[in-house]
Each structure stands twice: as structure tokens, then as C-alpha cells.
Motif scaffolding. Structure first.
Motif, PDB file in Angstrom:
ATOM      1  N   VAL A  43      13.436  17.888 -16.674  1.00  0.00           N
ATOM      2  CA  VAL A  43      13.572  19.449 -16.499  1.00  0.00           C
ATOM      3  C   VAL A  43      12.484  19.902 -15.564  1.00  0.00           C
ATOM      4  N   THR A  44      11.357  19.459 -15.567  1.00  0.00           N
ATOM      5  CA  THR A  44      10.441  19.900 -14.635  1.00  0.00           C
ATOM      6  C   THR A  44      10.880  19.371 -13.303  1.00  0.00           C
ATOM      7  N   VAL A  45      11.275  18.353 -12.947  1.00  0.00           N
ATOM      8  CA  VAL A  45      11.693  17.742 -11.857  1.00  0.00           C
ATOM      9  C   VAL A  45      12.684  18.778 -11.297  1.00  0.00           C
ATOM     10  N   PHE A  46      13.797  18.826 -12.212  1.00  0.00           N
ATOM     11  CA  PHE A  46      14.921  19.709 -11.873  1.00  0.00           C
ATOM     12  C   PHE A  46      14.675  21.057 -11.310  1.00  0.00           C
ATOM     13  N   LYS A  47      13.594  21.777 -12.119  1.00  0.00           N
ATOM     14  CA  LYS A  47      13.347  22.966 -11.727  1.00  0.00           C
ATOM     15  C   LYS A  47      12.490  23.162 -10.286  1.00  0.00           C
ATOM     16  N   LYS A  48      11.680  22.118  -9.968  1.00  0.00           N
ATOM     17  CA  LYS A  48      11.040  22.009  -8.993  1.00  0.00           C
ATOM     18  C   LYS A  48      12.229  21.977  -7.755  1.00  0.00           C
TER      19      LYS A  48
ATOM     20  N   CYS B 121      15.321  22.760  -7.620  1.00  0.00           N
ATOM     21  CA  CYS B 121      16.028  24.062  -7.529  1.00  0.00           C
ATOM     22  C   CYS B 121      15.240  25.224  -6.669  1.00  0.00           C
ATOM     23  N   GLU B 122      13.883  25.063  -6.513  1.00  0.00           N
ATOM     24  CA  GLU B 122      13.130  26.113  -5.544  1.00  0.00           C
ATOM     25  C   GLU B 122      13.639  25.769  -4.295  1.00  0.00           C
ATOM     26  N   THR B 123      13.857  24.386  -4.066  1.00  0.00           N
ATOM     27  CA  THR B 123      14.070  24.291  -2.665  1.00  0.00           C
ATOM     28  C   THR B 123      15.629  24.284  -2.157  1.00  0.00           C
ATOM     29  N   ILE B 124      16.533  24.374  -3.179  1.00  0.00           N
ATOM     30  CA  ILE B 124      17.784  24.550  -3.009  1.00  0.00           C
ATOM     31  C   ILE B 124      18.337  26.046  -3.408  1.00  0.00           C
ATOM     32  N   HIS B 125      17.521  26.949  -3.294  1.00  0.00           N
ATOM     33  CA  HIS B 125      17.582  28.215  -3.490  1.00  0.00           C
ATOM     34  C   HIS B 125      18.640  28.707  -4.884  1.00  0.00           C
ATOM     35  N   THR B 126      17.845  28.069  -6.010  1.00  0.00           N
ATOM     36  CA  THR B 126      18.640  28.345  -7.162  1.00  0.00           C
ATOM     37  C   THR B 126      17.818  28.593  -8.247  1.00  0.00           C
ATOM     38  N   ASP B 127      18.084  29.777  -9.026  1.00  0.00           N
ATOM     39  CA  ASP B 127      17.394  30.312 -10.188  1.00  0.00           C
ATOM     40  C   ASP B 127      17.442  29.297 -11.237  1.00  0.00           C
ATOM     41  N   VAL B 128      16.561  28.984 -11.962  1.00  0.00           N
ATOM     42  CA  VAL B 128      16.623  28.278 -13.312  1.00  0.00           C
ATOM     43  C   VAL B 128      15.963  29.372 -14.632  1.00  0.00           C
ATOM     44  N   ILE B 129      16.979  29.252 -15.446  1.00  0.00           N
ATOM     45  CA  ILE B 129      16.348  29.864 -16.755  1.00  0.00           C
ATOM     46  C   ILE B 129      16.398  28.843 -17.792  1.00  0.00           C
ATOM     47  N   GLU B 130      15.417  28.670 -18.745  1.00  0.00           N
ATOM     48  CA  GLU B 130      15.308  27.928 -19.826  1.00  0.00           C
ATOM     49  C   GLU B 130      15.492  28.908 -21.152  1.00  0.00           C
ATOM     50  N   THR B 131      16.354  28.289 -22.066  1.00  0.00           N
ATOM     51  CA  THR B 131      16.541  29.283 -23.192  1.00  0.00           C
ATOM     52  C   THR B 131      17.329  28.312 -24.367  1.00  0.00           C
ATOM     53  N   GLU B 132      17.451  28.761 -25.573  1.00  0.00           N
ATOM     54  CA  GLU B 132      18.240  27.944 -26.347  1.00  0.00           C
ATOM     55  C   GLU B 132      19.403  28.584 -26.797  1.00  0.00           C
ATOM     56  N   SER B 133      20.325  27.838 -27.383  1.00  0.00           N
ATOM     57  CA  SER B 133      21.691  28.307 -27.625  1.00  0.00           C
ATOM     58  C   SER B 133      21.888  29.641 -28.259  1.00  0.00           C
ATOM     59  N   ASP B 134      20.988  29.878 -29.290  1.00  0.00           N
ATOM     60  CA  ASP B 134      21.105  31.183 -29.878  1.00  0.00           C
ATOM     61  C   ASP B 134      20.815  32.420 -29.137  1.00  0.00           C
ATOM     62  N   GLN B 135      20.089  32.209 -27.971  1.00  0.00           N
ATOM     63  CA  GLN B 135      19.816  33.220 -27.024  1.00  0.00           C
ATOM     64  C   GLN B 135      20.592  33.272 -25.719  1.00  0.00           C
TER      65      GLN B 135
ATOM     66  N   THR C   4      22.749  30.263 -10.703  1.00  0.00           N
ATOM     67  CA  THR C   4      21.668  30.226 -11.434  1.00  0.00           C
ATOM     68  C   THR C   4      22.194  29.093 -12.500  1.00  0.00           C
ATOM     69  N   TYR C   5      20.881  28.286 -12.822  1.00  0.00           N
ATOM     70  CA  TYR C   5      21.288  27.097 -13.844  1.00  0.00           C
ATOM     71  C   TYR C   5      20.553  27.513 -15.177  1.00  0.00           C
ATOM     72  N   VAL C   6      21.190  27.754 -16.150  1.00  0.00           N
ATOM     73  CA  VAL C   6      20.527  27.996 -17.483  1.00  0.00           C
ATOM     74  C   VAL C   6      20.512  26.733 -18.218  1.00  0.00           C
ATOM     75  N   VAL C   7      19.130  26.181 -18.491  1.00  0.00           N
ATOM     76  CA  VAL C   7      19.105  24.971 -19.128  1.00  0.00           C
ATOM     77  C   VAL C   7      18.832  25.528 -20.667  1.00  0.00           C
ATOM     78  N   ILE C   8      19.609  24.562 -21.358  1.00  0.00           N
ATOM     79  CA  ILE C   8      19.855  24.997 -22.876  1.00  0.00           C
ATOM     80  C   ILE C   8      19.057  23.870 -23.610  1.00  0.00           C
ATOM     81  N   SER C   9      17.766  24.359 -24.096  1.00  0.00           N
ATOM     82  CA  SER C   9      16.698  23.226 -24.597  1.00  0.00           C
ATOM     83  C   SER C   9      17.164  22.710 -25.890  1.00  0.00           C
TER      84      SER C   9
END
Length: 246
Positions: free
Chosen positions: A66-71, A73-87, A239-244
Motif C-alpha cells: 500500500v505504501t509503494v502504491f500510494k507513493k 500515485c503521487e507520480t501519476i497525478h492520482t489521489d489516494v484515500i484509505e478507509t474501511e468498508s463501513d466508511q 482517485t483511488y479509494v483503498v479499502i483496508s
């Protein structure tokens, strides 16, 4: 946004896998004769002595991926949000609001209902339906496209979409803004693991989709004088929403 397609009709996969190949032997024999070679009876897959593609991020934990993925995404102009399914409903509401989205196009995917994802947004929702003739037109006019992804590649910040009759690829390509919902468990190190997964699905008779799309952020082009233009052939914002917990 780059998209590479591999495909065959999913609703025809059983017949596709059982189709006969006609005149193969005569064709190969003729080809071999013209090349002055003997006709091969079997083809063995080569085993390469060095396979560095499997060593990259080999021992990375899911959190490290996930850390590599987020890093990336900064290069490819993509926002990343981390959350859980109930949110998810709150996250989608806030993200749609921030984009001033009035209309959404989404896959016909039971997970949207399962996690009540659109319960808090006031935007108009169009769900892809193979029975409708105006799916593409509806999607083209939508402000935001939202889909789940089927795999994600940490190394390149890429999501993988298995499109089929209920999951039109236009949803990720035509709206101005695209949001991908990324289950954390589906993040793999790189292309090598993704293509192996697809190969195994095909080998088991479960051809995954009508096409497989590899998408790395918003549309980018630097063809003209090497000047980067975002949104040339697809969404301007992603935007990528990562569901933890998925």
C-alpha cells in the motif's frame, strides 16, 4: 490513462474454450516446409534461468505494498484515500461533493448495494445495465465514473478492471472524473503477479472478462513537443479509494 485489452466474450467463454481449431496441422506443416524446417509436434514453455520479475517486492507485506502504491500515485497525478468498508458512503459523498459531481455512472456490481456506497450522495446514479441500449450515452454524460477494481499493481499505481456485460469499460474511460474502489487484499507487487492471476483464471476455465484493462491514473499524453497534457483521452481526475478491511 493507459489501457491494454485482452478479451473474449464472457458469456461465450464455455463455447470459446471448446471451439475446434481447423487446418492447424496443414497450416503449420506448410509453414515449416517453406522455412525448411521440420514440423514441431509439441511446444515446450521455456524455463528462464534468471527471472528477476518475481524478486521485485517479493517479500513485501500488504501494508508495504500500500505504501509503494500510494507513493507511485503521487507520480501519476492520482489521489489516494484509505478507509474501511463501513466508511465508504461518507468517503464517496465527500469526494463527489469535492468534484461538484451531479451524476454518477457505476458498474452493476452487488458490492455497491452491499456496502450502501451511494446512500449519502445526492448525485443521480446510473448503473450499467446490459439490457439498456443507452449505457454508453448515459456514461458519457456522467460527471463521475465509479467502479471496484479486480487487481491493483503497487509498483506502477495501476488498477486492473475485468470488464463484462455488467461492468462496462466505458465507466472508467468516458466521465471527466474516475474513482476506483481498491480492496487492499487485491494489491499485488507488479504486472507479473497480475498476468499470472489472469493466466490461472483462463487455465481453470474462468475467463475473467470481455476485456482486461490496466489503468494508471488519469489520461496522460506528451506526444506533442514532450509537453504533458492530463486528460487528453479520458478522465482528467482520478482517485483511488483503498479499502483496508477488504
Amino acid at each position: 490513462m493507459s489501457a491494454f485489452e485482452i478479451g473474449s466474450k464472457r458469456d461465450r467463454r464455455r463455447s470459446h474454450l471448446s471451439e475446434q481449431i481447423y487446418n492447424r496441422e496443414s497450416f503449420l506443416t506448410s509453414l515449416a516446409q517453406n522455412l525448411g524446417r521440420s514440423t514441431p509436434k509439441t511446444v515446450e514453455r521455456p524455463t528462464w534461468k534468471h527471472q528477476p520479475q518475481w524478486q521485485i517486492l517479493k517479500n513485501a507485506s500488504q501494508d508495504e505494498l500500500v505504501t509503494v502504491f500510494k507513493k507511485q500515485c503521487e507520480t501519476i497525478h492520482t489521489d489516494v484515500i484509505e478507509t474501511e468498508s463501513d466508511q465508504l458512503a461518507d468517503v464517496i459523498h465527500e469526494r463527489v461533493k469535492s468534484y461538484n459531481g451531479k451524476s454518477i455512472s457505476a458498474w452493476k456490481d452487488e458490492r455497491f448495494h452491499q456496502y450502501d456506497i451511494f446512500s449519502k450522495t445526492d448525485a443521480t446514479i446510473h448503473k450499467w445495465d446490459p439490457r439498456m441500449k443507452d449505457n454508453v450515452a448515459q456514461t458519457e454524460s456522467a460527471d463521475i465514473g465509479i467502479t471496484f477494481c479486480d487487481l491493483a499493481l503497487a509498483e506502477s499505481g495501476t488498477i486492473v478492471l475485468f470488464s463484462n456485460e455488467n461492468q462496462g469499460r466505458s465507466v472508467s474511460l468516458l466521465p471527466t472524473t474516475y474513482i476506483a474502489l481498491v480492496p487492499k487484499s487485491l494489491i499485488v507487487p507488479r504486472m507479473s503477479q497480475a498476468t499470472r492471476k489472469i493466466h490461472l483464471l483462463m487455465k481453470e476455465g474462468e475467463f475473467p472478462a470481455t476485456c482486461v484493462n490496466f489503468i494508471s491514473g488519469p489520461s496522460n499524453s506528451a506526444d506533442i513537443e514532450m509537453n504533458l497534457v492530463v486528460g487528453m483521452h479520458g478522465p482528467i481526475r482520478t482517485t483511488y479509494v483503498v479499502i483496508s478491511n477488504l
